[in-house]
Write a protein that holds these residues in place. Structure first.
Motif, PDB file in Angstrom:
ATOM      1  N   ILE A 120      31.880  57.204  30.167  1.00  0.00           N
ATOM      2  CA  ILE A 120      30.424  57.036  30.222  1.00  0.00           C
ATOM      3  C   ILE A 120      29.947  57.032  31.662  1.00  0.00           C
ATOM      4  O   ILE A 120      29.004  57.736  32.037  1.00  0.00           O
ATOM      5  N   ASN A 121      30.597  56.217  32.512  1.00  0.00           N
ATOM      6  CA  ASN A 121      30.218  56.136  33.923  1.00  0.00           C
ATOM      7  C   ASN A 121      30.951  57.146  34.792  1.00  0.00           C
ATOM      8  O   ASN A 121      30.623  57.285  35.971  1.00  0.00           O
ATOM      9  N   MET A 122      31.959  57.806  34.217  1.00  0.00           N
ATOM     10  CA  MET A 122      32.790  58.754  34.944  1.00  0.00           C
ATOM     11  C   MET A 122      33.362  58.122  36.213  1.00  0.00           C
ATOM     12  O   MET A 122      33.090  58.571  37.337  1.00  0.00           O
ATOM     13  N   ASP A 123      34.148  57.083  36.023  1.00  0.00           N
ATOM     14  CA  ASP A 123      34.825  56.422  37.140  1.00  0.00           C
ATOM     15  C   ASP A 123      36.063  55.713  36.621  1.00  0.00           C
ATOM     16  O   ASP A 123      36.306  55.656  35.410  1.00  0.00           O
ATOM     17  N   TYR A 124      36.845  55.192  37.546  1.00  0.00           N
ATOM     18  CA  TYR A 124      38.026  54.407  37.198  1.00  0.00           C
ATOM     19  C   TYR A 124      38.118  53.231  38.158  1.00  0.00           C
ATOM     20  O   TYR A 124      37.628  53.289  39.299  1.00  0.00           O
ATOM     21  N   THR A 125      38.734  52.161  37.702  1.00  0.00           N
ATOM     22  CA  THR A 125      38.914  50.955  38.499  1.00  0.00           C
ATOM     23  C   THR A 125      40.400  50.729  38.710  1.00  0.00           C
ATOM     24  O   THR A 125      41.167  50.690  37.747  1.00  0.00           O
ATOM     25  N   ALA A 126      40.812  50.583  39.973  1.00  0.00           N
ATOM     26  CA  ALA A 126      42.222  50.450  40.318  1.00  0.00           C
ATOM     27  C   ALA A 126      42.398  49.345  41.349  1.00  0.00           C
ATOM     28  O   ALA A 126      41.520  49.088  42.173  1.00  0.00           O
ATOM     29  N   THR A 127      43.559  48.695  41.275  1.00  0.00           N
ATOM     30  CA  THR A 127      43.976  47.713  42.279  1.00  0.00           C
ATOM     31  C   THR A 127      45.107  48.323  43.082  1.00  0.00           C
ATOM     32  O   THR A 127      46.112  48.756  42.513  1.00  0.00           O
ATOM     33  N   ILE A 128      44.941  48.381  44.405  1.00  0.00           N
ATOM     34  CA  ILE A 128      45.900  49.069  45.259  1.00  0.00           C
ATOM     35  C   ILE A 128      46.297  48.189  46.434  1.00  0.00           C
ATOM     36  O   ILE A 128      45.543  47.301  46.855  1.00  0.00           O
ATOM     37  N   PHE A 129      47.507  48.427  46.926  1.00  0.00           N
ATOM     38  CA  PHE A 129      47.985  47.846  48.177  1.00  0.00           C
ATOM     39  C   PHE A 129      47.936  48.956  49.228  1.00  0.00           C
ATOM     40  O   PHE A 129      48.729  49.905  49.161  1.00  0.00           O
ATOM     41  N   LEU A 130      47.024  48.845  50.167  1.00  0.00           N
ATOM     42  CA  LEU A 130      46.832  49.856  51.197  1.00  0.00           C
ATOM     43  C   LEU A 130      47.500  49.394  52.487  1.00  0.00           C
ATOM     44  O   LEU A 130      47.195  48.308  52.997  1.00  0.00           O
ATOM     45  N   ARG A 131      48.405  50.215  53.000  1.00  0.00           N
ATOM     46  CA  ARG A 131      49.117  49.901  54.237  1.00  0.00           C
ATOM     47  C   ARG A 131      48.797  50.950  55.289  1.00  0.00           C
ATOM     48  O   ARG A 131      48.869  52.156  55.009  1.00  0.00           O
ATOM     49  N   GLN A 132      48.472  50.479  56.499  1.00  0.00           N
ATOM     50  CA  GLN A 132      48.147  51.348  57.624  1.00  0.00           C
ATOM     51  C   GLN A 132      49.053  50.995  58.811  1.00  0.00           C
ATOM     52  O   GLN A 132      49.256  49.820  59.107  1.00  0.00           O
ATOM     53  N   ARG A 133      49.565  52.006  59.472  1.00  0.00           N
ATOM     54  CA  ARG A 133      50.449  51.826  60.637  1.00  0.00           C
ATOM     55  C   ARG A 133      49.900  52.630  61.809  1.00  0.00           C
ATOM     56  O   ARG A 133      49.513  53.787  61.649  1.00  0.00           O
ATOM     57  N   TRP A 134      49.890  52.028  62.961  1.00  0.00           N
ATOM     58  CA  TRP A 134      49.532  52.720  64.190  1.00  0.00           C
ATOM     59  C   TRP A 134      50.215  52.018  65.363  1.00  0.00           C
ATOM     60  O   TRP A 134      50.737  50.918  65.226  1.00  0.00           O
ATOM     61  N   THR A 135      50.220  52.651  66.497  1.00  0.00           N
ATOM     62  CA  THR A 135      50.860  52.114  67.695  1.00  0.00           C
ATOM     63  C   THR A 135      49.787  51.754  68.720  1.00  0.00           C
ATOM     64  O   THR A 135      48.934  52.596  69.056  1.00  0.00           O
ATOM     65  N   ASP A 136      49.858  50.528  69.189  1.00  0.00           N
ATOM     66  CA  ASP A 136      48.939  50.041  70.225  1.00  0.00           C
ATOM     67  C   ASP A 136      49.787  49.635  71.425  1.00  0.00           C
ATOM     68  O   ASP A 136      50.516  48.628  71.380  1.00  0.00           O
ATOM     69  N   GLU A 137      49.723  50.427  72.491  1.00  0.00           N
ATOM     70  CA  GLU A 137      50.568  50.173  73.658  1.00  0.00           C
ATOM     71  C   GLU A 137      50.270  48.840  74.322  1.00  0.00           C
ATOM     72  O   GLU A 137      51.103  48.303  75.061  1.00  0.00           O
ATOM     73  N   ARG A 138      49.126  48.261  74.046  1.00  0.00           N
ATOM     74  CA  ARG A 138      48.760  46.984  74.657  1.00  0.00           C
ATOM     75  C   ARG A 138      49.471  45.807  73.988  1.00  0.00           C
ATOM     76  O   ARG A 138      49.416  44.682  74.478  1.00  0.00           O
ATOM     77  N   LEU A 139      50.082  46.046  72.822  1.00  0.00           N
ATOM     78  CA  LEU A 139      50.721  44.963  72.077  1.00  0.00           C
ATOM     79  C   LEU A 139      52.250  44.995  72.190  1.00  0.00           C
ATOM     80  O   LEU A 139      52.932  44.346  71.396  1.00  0.00           O
ATOM     81  N   CYS A 140      52.791  45.728  73.147  1.00  0.00           N
ATOM     82  CA  CYS A 140      54.240  45.764  73.333  1.00  0.00           C
ATOM     83  C   CYS A 140      54.732  44.429  73.898  1.00  0.00           C
ATOM     84  O   CYS A 140      54.050  43.782  74.709  1.00  0.00           O
TER      85      CYS A 140
END
Length: 440
Positions: free
Chosen positions: A74-94
């Motif tokens: 009816i609404n043309m959608d879905y509801t989901a529960t997700i674990f989102l993980r992001q990785r990046w490098t920050d040279e200031r945190l070495c």
């Protein structure tokens, strides 16, 4: 006067004492942080991205699909529960060492994090029971792992033409809100294996057939932005609809055929079966549309099948009306005497002979006038007049043949024809229906 000045001196002393004992928020945060973190955060500016002057920062993405709660047509959608993980490098945190530092999720406010958002999300929220579901982990080389647990409702454009034998492809798109491709680059950490959890997922009406990942760029008026897309294909389980809709509607069609074996003189019985099956089929058609959008610009497969069943049921009711009418008409025709039949035949023959005589007279008059014209032209006109003379006779004969085809000599044979034609045509249409919607 002395009393007033004494009171003012005490108030001023109290204010100075409070000012001296007050601790700034930055100093308070610094006191609760370990020495290693204090050393890392010294001079850190969370408002500047890593590698600010040395090209874009690369952010790797991965997900776990915990659950897909609802999929709404009816609404043309879905509801989901997700674990989102992001990785990046920050040279200031070495920092020095060989172990990672796991920090409280509330310290994320002190670090720079990507401004990732879900493109087609209608509503989302971050879980905060018992605390906000966030994870921050810093590695010695400056790599930052940021994980969150969110529940989101995402729009999914659906093509319901083959419903309920349809397949839907939904997406989950991740983009950067403010940083363009010159500042941030997104990538899947393990390609198609970056998203997990769908293999063990069990849905009520669907089966996850396939899923894959892709990366692209989102082009807007303000620039080009990094974009990651997760595609997953859902196939609807048709067994529920077979038991709920297809079998009952088919049985109603078979029930309407019972009237073909009931005597034509049993008017109440046959009318009752016909009307009851029509009303029941109407109710079934209305119930099948309750879980679908009210306004659709396309016809669904289930609508086609219900329309076919309704046509057969309504046709069975009309069949009895035709058979009953022919029976009454035949009983009235039996009352005509032989003389009346002869008179009717003589009238028909008179009409036909009058038409023939008029055509013949017209031919003679036209032939005399044609003597004044050329011989070649005369022959052509004679042929055309000859055809026009015989055309009314041919039309009358064809009309009588057509009427004779529709004449039923024995109305009781109509039920015999219906007992064979209705089931046979219903089976043939079913074969075409299922082959088309399942294999095309």
């Amino acid at each position: 006067m002395m009393y007033t000045s004494s009171w003012g001196f005490k108030a001023l002393s109290l204010m100075i004492l409070c000012r001296l004992t007050q601790v700034s928020p930055a100093e308070e945060k610094g006191e609760i942080l370990p020495p290693t973190i204090q050393k890392i955060m010294k001079g850190y500016n969370k408002y500047l991205r890593p590698f600010f002057d040395n090209g874009p920062v690369s952010v790797g993405m991965s997900m776990d699909i915990a659950s897909i709660d609802t999929i709404s047509e009816i609404n043309m959608d879905y509801t989901a529960t997700i674990f989102l993980r992001q990785r990046w490098t920050d040279e200031r945190l070495c920092f020095e060492g060989n172990k990672s530092l796991s920090l409280d999720g509330r310290l994320v406010e002190m670090l720079w994090v990507p401004d990732t958002f879900i493109v087609d999300s209608k509503k989302s929220f971050l879980h905060d029971i018992t605390v906000e579901n966030r994870l921050i982990r810093i590695y010695p080389n400056g790599t930052v792992l940021y994980a969150i647990r969110i529940t989101t409702t995402v729009a999914c454009s659906m093509d319901l033409t083959k419903y309920p034998m349809d397949k839907q492809t939904c997406t989950l798109q991740l983009e950067s809100w403010g940083y363009n491709i010159n500042d941030v680059m997104f990538y899947w950490t393990r390609g198609n294996d970056s998203v997990k959890g769908l293999e063990t997922l069990r849905l009520a009406q669907y089966t996850v057939e396939d899923h894959y990942t892709s990366s692209s760029e989102a082009v807007y008026e303000t620039g080009h932005y990094p974009k990651l897309v997760f595609h997953f294909e859902l196939k609807r389980n048709i067994l529920y609809f077979i038991l709920e809709t297809y079998v009952p509607s088919s049985l109603l069609v078979v029930l309407s055929w019972v009237s073909f074996w009931i005597s034509q003189s049993s008017v109440p019985a046959r009318i009752c079966i016909g009307v009851t099956t029509v009303l029941t089929m109407t109710t079934l058609m209305m119930g099948a549309r309750t879980s679908l959008p009210n306004a659709n610009c396309f016809i669904k497969a289930i609508d086609v099948y219900l329309g076919i069943c309704f046509s057969f049921i309504f046709g069975a009711l009309l069949e009895y009306a035709v058979a009953h009418f022919c029976t009454l008409n035949r009983s009235g025709m039996k009352k005509l005497t032989k003389e009346e039949d002869d008179e009717a035949e003589e009238e028909i023959n008179g009409v036909l002979s009058a038409i023939a005589n008029s055509c013949k007279a017209d031919k003679i008059n036209k032939a005399e006038a044609d003597k004044l014209t050329k011989a070649s032209r005369g022959r052509k006109e004679e042929k055309s007049k000859h055809s026009r003379c015989h055309s009314p006779m041919a039309v009358m004969k064809r009309l009588f043949c057509i009427f004779d085809c529709f004449h039923v000599k024995n109305p009781y044979h109509i039920d015999n024809y219906a007992r064979l034609s209705f089931p046979l045509s219903f089976i043939i249409i079913n074969v075409f229906y299922w082959v088309y919607y399942l294999y095309f």
